[in-house]
Design an enzyme around this catalytic site. Structure first.
Site, PDB file in Angstrom:
ATOM      1  N   THR A 124      43.454  28.128  29.022  1.00  0.00           N
ATOM      2  CA  THR A 124      43.040  26.906  28.013  1.00  0.00           C
ATOM      3  C   THR A 124      44.136  26.355  27.297  1.00  0.00           C
ATOM      4  O   THR A 124      45.005  25.627  27.865  1.00  0.00           O
ATOM      5  CB  THR A 124      43.311  27.929  26.823  1.00  0.00           C
ATOM      6  OG1 THR A 124      42.821  29.192  26.857  1.00  0.00           O
ATOM      7  CG2 THR A 124      42.766  27.629  25.337  1.00  0.00           C
ATOM      8  N   SER A 130      36.528  27.571  25.536  1.00  0.00           N
ATOM      9  CA  SER A 130      34.984  28.162  26.656  1.00  0.00           C
ATOM     10  C   SER A 130      34.742  27.653  27.258  1.00  0.00           C
ATOM     11  O   SER A 130      34.196  28.348  28.712  1.00  0.00           O
ATOM     12  CB  SER A 130      34.287  29.315  25.199  1.00  0.00           C
ATOM     13  OG  SER A 130      34.702  29.310  23.937  1.00  0.00           O
ATOM     14  N   GLY A 339      42.469  51.761  -0.502  1.00  0.00           N
ATOM     15  CA  GLY A 339      43.600  51.276  -0.375  1.00  0.00           C
ATOM     16  C   GLY A 339      44.637  51.208  -0.105  1.00  0.00           C
ATOM     17  O   GLY A 339      45.442  50.308   0.493  1.00  0.00           O
ATOM     18  N   GLU A 362      39.716  36.655  26.379  1.00  0.00           N
ATOM     19  CA  GLU A 362      38.993  36.457  27.793  1.00  0.00           C
ATOM     20  C   GLU A 362      37.779  36.117  27.167  1.00  0.00           C
ATOM     21  O   GLU A 362      36.519  37.124  28.232  1.00  0.00           O
ATOM     22  CB  GLU A 362      39.430  37.811  28.477  1.00  0.00           C
ATOM     23  CG  GLU A 362      40.833  38.049  28.002  1.00  0.00           C
ATOM     24  CD  GLU A 362      41.371  37.827  29.815  1.00  0.00           C
ATOM     25  OE1 GLU A 362      40.941  36.677  29.941  1.00  0.00           O
ATOM     26  OE2 GLU A 362      43.316  37.557  29.114  1.00  0.00           O
TER      27      GLU A 362
HETATM   28  C1  LIG Z   1      45.812  35.586  20.648  1.00  0.00           C
HETATM   29  C2  LIG Z   1      44.908  34.734  21.738  1.00  0.00           C
HETATM   30  C3  LIG Z   1      45.578  34.531  22.888  1.00  0.00           C
HETATM   31  C4  LIG Z   1      45.341  34.126  24.430  1.00  0.00           C
HETATM   32  N1  LIG Z   1      46.127  34.008  25.746  1.00  0.00           N
HETATM   33  C5  LIG Z   1      45.444  33.780  26.171  1.00  0.00           C
HETATM   34  C6  LIG Z   1      45.958  33.455  26.973  1.00  0.00           C
HETATM   35  O1  LIG Z   1      47.712  34.007  27.765  1.00  0.00           O
HETATM   36  N2  LIG Z   1      46.134  32.303  28.310  1.00  0.00           N
HETATM   37  C7  LIG Z   1      44.963  31.385  28.539  1.00  0.00           C
HETATM   38  O2  LIG Z   1      44.248  31.244  28.917  1.00  0.00           O
HETATM   39  N3  LIG Z   1      44.281  31.167  27.075  1.00  0.00           N
HETATM   40  C8  LIG Z   1      44.623  32.495  26.108  1.00  0.00           C
HETATM   41  N4  LIG Z   1      43.284  32.458  24.961  1.00  0.00           N
HETATM   42  C9  LIG Z   1      42.418  31.452  24.764  1.00  0.00           C
HETATM   43  C10 LIG Z   1      41.185  32.247  23.970  1.00  0.00           C
HETATM   44  O3  LIG Z   1      40.634  32.810  25.836  1.00  0.00           O
HETATM   45  C11 LIG Z   1      39.897  31.127  23.987  1.00  0.00           C
HETATM   46  O4  LIG Z   1      40.828  31.039  22.890  1.00  0.00           O
HETATM   47  C12 LIG Z   1      38.585  31.734  24.134  1.00  0.00           C
HETATM   48  O5  LIG Z   1      38.436  31.255  25.601  1.00  0.00           O
HETATM   49  C13 LIG Z   1      37.804  30.518  23.283  1.00  0.00           C
HETATM   50  O6  LIG Z   1      38.300  29.345  23.619  1.00  0.00           O
HETATM   51  P1  LIG Z   1      38.560  28.523  21.400  1.00  0.00           P
HETATM   52  O7  LIG Z   1      39.347  29.421  21.256  1.00  0.00           O
HETATM   53  O8  LIG Z   1      38.523  26.998  22.490  1.00  0.00           O
HETATM   54  O9  LIG Z   1      36.927  28.372  20.848  1.00  0.00           O
HETATM   55  P2  LIG Z   1      36.091  27.178  21.435  1.00  0.00           P
HETATM   56  O10 LIG Z   1      35.390  27.050  23.165  1.00  0.00           O
HETATM   57  O11 LIG Z   1      36.337  26.551  20.525  1.00  0.00           O
HETATM   58  O12 LIG Z   1      34.478  27.882  20.473  1.00  0.00           O
HETATM   59  C14 LIG Z   1      34.826  27.682  19.482  1.00  0.00           C
HETATM   60  C15 LIG Z   1      33.305  28.895  18.926  1.00  0.00           C
HETATM   61  O13 LIG Z   1      32.056  27.635  19.557  1.00  0.00           O
HETATM   62  C16 LIG Z   1      31.444  29.486  20.150  1.00  0.00           C
HETATM   63  N5  LIG Z   1      30.861  28.714  21.645  1.00  0.00           N
HETATM   64  C17 LIG Z   1      31.784  27.671  22.034  1.00  0.00           C
HETATM   65  N6  LIG Z   1      30.479  27.579  23.509  1.00  0.00           N
HETATM   66  C18 LIG Z   1      29.710  27.785  22.800  1.00  0.00           C
HETATM   67  C19 LIG Z   1      28.066  28.289  23.749  1.00  0.00           C
HETATM   68  N7  LIG Z   1      27.528  27.380  24.763  1.00  0.00           N
HETATM   69  N8  LIG Z   1      27.275  28.945  23.125  1.00  0.00           N
HETATM   70  C20 LIG Z   1      27.141  29.389  21.945  1.00  0.00           C
HETATM   71  N9  LIG Z   1      28.969  29.592  21.656  1.00  0.00           N
HETATM   72  C21 LIG Z   1      29.681  28.589  21.739  1.00  0.00           C
HETATM   73  C22 LIG Z   1      32.676  29.893  20.212  1.00  0.00           C
HETATM   74  O14 LIG Z   1      32.246  31.753  20.821  1.00  0.00           O
HETATM   75  C23 LIG Z   1      33.254  30.472  19.453  1.00  0.00           C
HETATM   76  O15 LIG Z   1      32.691  30.891  18.965  1.00  0.00           O
HETATM   77  C24 LIG Z   1      43.779  33.766  23.717  1.00  0.00           C
HETATM   78  C25 LIG Z   1      43.175  33.217  22.432  1.00  0.00           C
HETATM   79  C26 LIG Z   1      43.960  34.318  21.332  1.00  0.00           C
HETATM   80  C27 LIG Z   1      44.065  33.891  20.125  1.00  0.00           C
END
Ligand SMILES: Cc1cc2nc3c(=O)[nH]c(=O)nc-3n(C[C@H](O)[C@H](O)[C@H](O)COP(=O)(O)OP(=O)(O)OC[C@H]3O[C@@H](n4cnc5c(N)ncnc54)[C@H](O)[C@@H]3O)c2cc1C
Length: 387
Positions: A124, A130, A339, A362
């Site tokens: 990421t 995503s 509570g 994931e």
């Molecule tokens: C605690 C934590 C640990 C993590 N650990 C790792 C790690 O070790 N390594 C790593 O690489 N990543 C890691 N991640 C990242 C995680 O995989 C991403 O946060 C996740 O894939 C979503 O990406 P984003 O946060 O950029 O959201 P975005 O992709 O910006 O999405 C924002 C919103 O839009 C929606 N959306 C996006 N595209 C579409 C679509 N085509 N259709 C419908 N809705 C859509 C999403 O579902 C979401 O609701 C971690 C995240 C967290 C919170």
């Protein structure tokens, strides 16, 4: 149809349960309050080995224990009963390391599974969540060595790792996604920020930059362009694991709520005798029953050699269903405890914070729905509805 567990399955399940109850449950509050001492963490890690919970997804030759896929699910379910993602103390090499060269196997896969070091996974980025095709981290070959530059976010367990699997685009070309094994202390690797999250996870999630970090070609994991396929296999495995964690978390929350409802007297009788509470418990039990049936079925299918495409299709369905189920069930558990359910000292409160991320990491729930819908379109509804 025989869905019974073998003696070895039951033994692995009981061993994981004993580890969680002996070593994780007593240390959850310290983990939540970020006061877990290094000494206690070291003691817990020693017991990961003693309880054979390291490298659970790898063969004995690769430093694991040769558990079957169903046994891996049973273990993950029990580990999911711990709050604060404490299950992560049970280290394992990321799946793509299985596909490395013999040198990489000796240098990373086997030692990591044995507990000599750890790898985290960085895909990421600020503009690539995503949609990993938006990754900007590039790897360019100069004088036989790879020069990696970019920024990664949410690098889970980076603080506990000595190497980072970096997902980069060779020459900045999204058609050439490639993985590299980068030393965390290599020149040019920098930690920018350690943000706080809803959960107080055992380890941190770093934001990092890679400023012209140079690695030899023997640190390329797999072929140029193979990065996404390797990452996809990792997603399949971790999505099933997350589903099993969610089942464990929701089961523990339901057990606590069920016991509490039997003992808590209001208006002259146990609250479980009020239909509003009884119906919540009924819905929770059915949710557990449905999820467990799905997950164990897939475990049995994996044991029987389910093909990779179906594994991917199943994994999305499991993760979607189980993570949304855990959100529903744990929320009801908080409600039943009133509570007390909102107090951090109570496991249901911690689980309530913990399981929220299972609908995000994931692959979000929306992304799982996209995968499932795509699978139905390509292969027909029967892949989910057929028997
Ligand atoms: C605690 C934590 C640990 C993590 N650990 C790792 C790690 O070790 N390594 C790593 O690489 N990543 C890691 N991640 C990242 C995680 O995989 C991403 O946060 C996740 O894939 C979503 O990406 P984003 O946060 O950029 O959201 P975005 O992709 O910006 O999405 C924002 C919103 O839009 C929606 N959306 C996006 N595209 C579409 C679509 N085509 N259709 C419908 N809705 C859509 C999403 O579902 C979401 O609701 C971690 C995240 C967290 C919170």
């Amino acid at each position: 149809m025989d869905l019974s567990l073998s003696t070895a399955d039951i033994e692995a399940q009981a061993r994981a349960r004993a580890f969680v109850e002996t070593w994780l449950h007593p240390n959850e509050i310290a983990c939540d309050e970020r006061t877990l001492s290094k000494k206690t963490l070291a003691e817990i890690k020693k017991n990961v080995l003693r309880y054979k919970l390291n490298g659970v997804n790898h063969t004995i030759e690769d430093g694991g224990h040769g558990y079957t896929p169903l046994q891996q699910v049973l273990i993950a379910e029990q580990l999911g009963r711990a709050t604060n993602g404490m299950w992560t103390v049970c280290w394992k090499a990321s799946t793509p390391l299985k596909y490395g060269t013999e040198k990489q196997r000796q240098e990373f896969l086997i030692p990591i599974n044995q507990g000599k070091g750890r790898a985290c996974y960085a895909i990421t980025e600020p503009e690539a969540g995503s949609d990993p095709s938006m990754v900007k981290t590039s790897a360019v070959k100069k004088k036989g060595r790879w020069v990696i530059s970019g920024e990664k976010w949410f690098v889970t367990s980076a603080d506990a790792s000595h190497v980072i699997l970096v997902h980069a685009h060779v020459d900045g070309d999204p058609k050439k996604p490639t993985l590299f094994i980068v030393d965390k202390d290599a020149p040019g690797v920098k930690v920018n920020r350690i943000p706080k999250f809803t959960h107080n996870y055992l380890y941190e999630h770093f934001e990092m930059t890679f400023d012209k970090v140079t690695v030899e070609d023997d640190r390329r994991l797999g072929d140029v362009g193979q990065g996404f396929d390797l990452t996809k296999e990792w997603f399949t495995e971790t999505r099933i694991e997350i589903a099993a964690h969610c089942l464990g978390a929701a089961t523990r929350a339901t057990e606590i709520a069920n016991d509490y409802a039997a003992g808590r007297i209001q208006f002259g009788k146990p609250i479980r005798d009020f239909q509003a509470i009884e119906f919540m418990l009924a819905d929770m039990a059915v949710d557990l029953f449905a999820t467990k049936s799905m997950i164990y079925r897939v475990g049995a299918e994996l044991n029987a050699g389910l093909d990779k495409k179906m594994q991917h299709a199943r994994a999305s369905a499991l993760k979607l269903y189980a993570s949304e189920m855990a959100g529903r069930v744990v929320d009801k558990a908080v409600q039943i405890l009133g509570g007390r359910g909102y107090m951090r000292e109570n496991p249901v409160e911690r689980l309530w914070r913990d399981v929220r991320v299972d609908r995000i990491w994931e692959g979000t729930s929306e992304i799982q729905r996209m995968v499932i819908a795509g699978q139905i379109k390509k292969r027909g509804l029967g892949i989910y509805s057929g028997w």
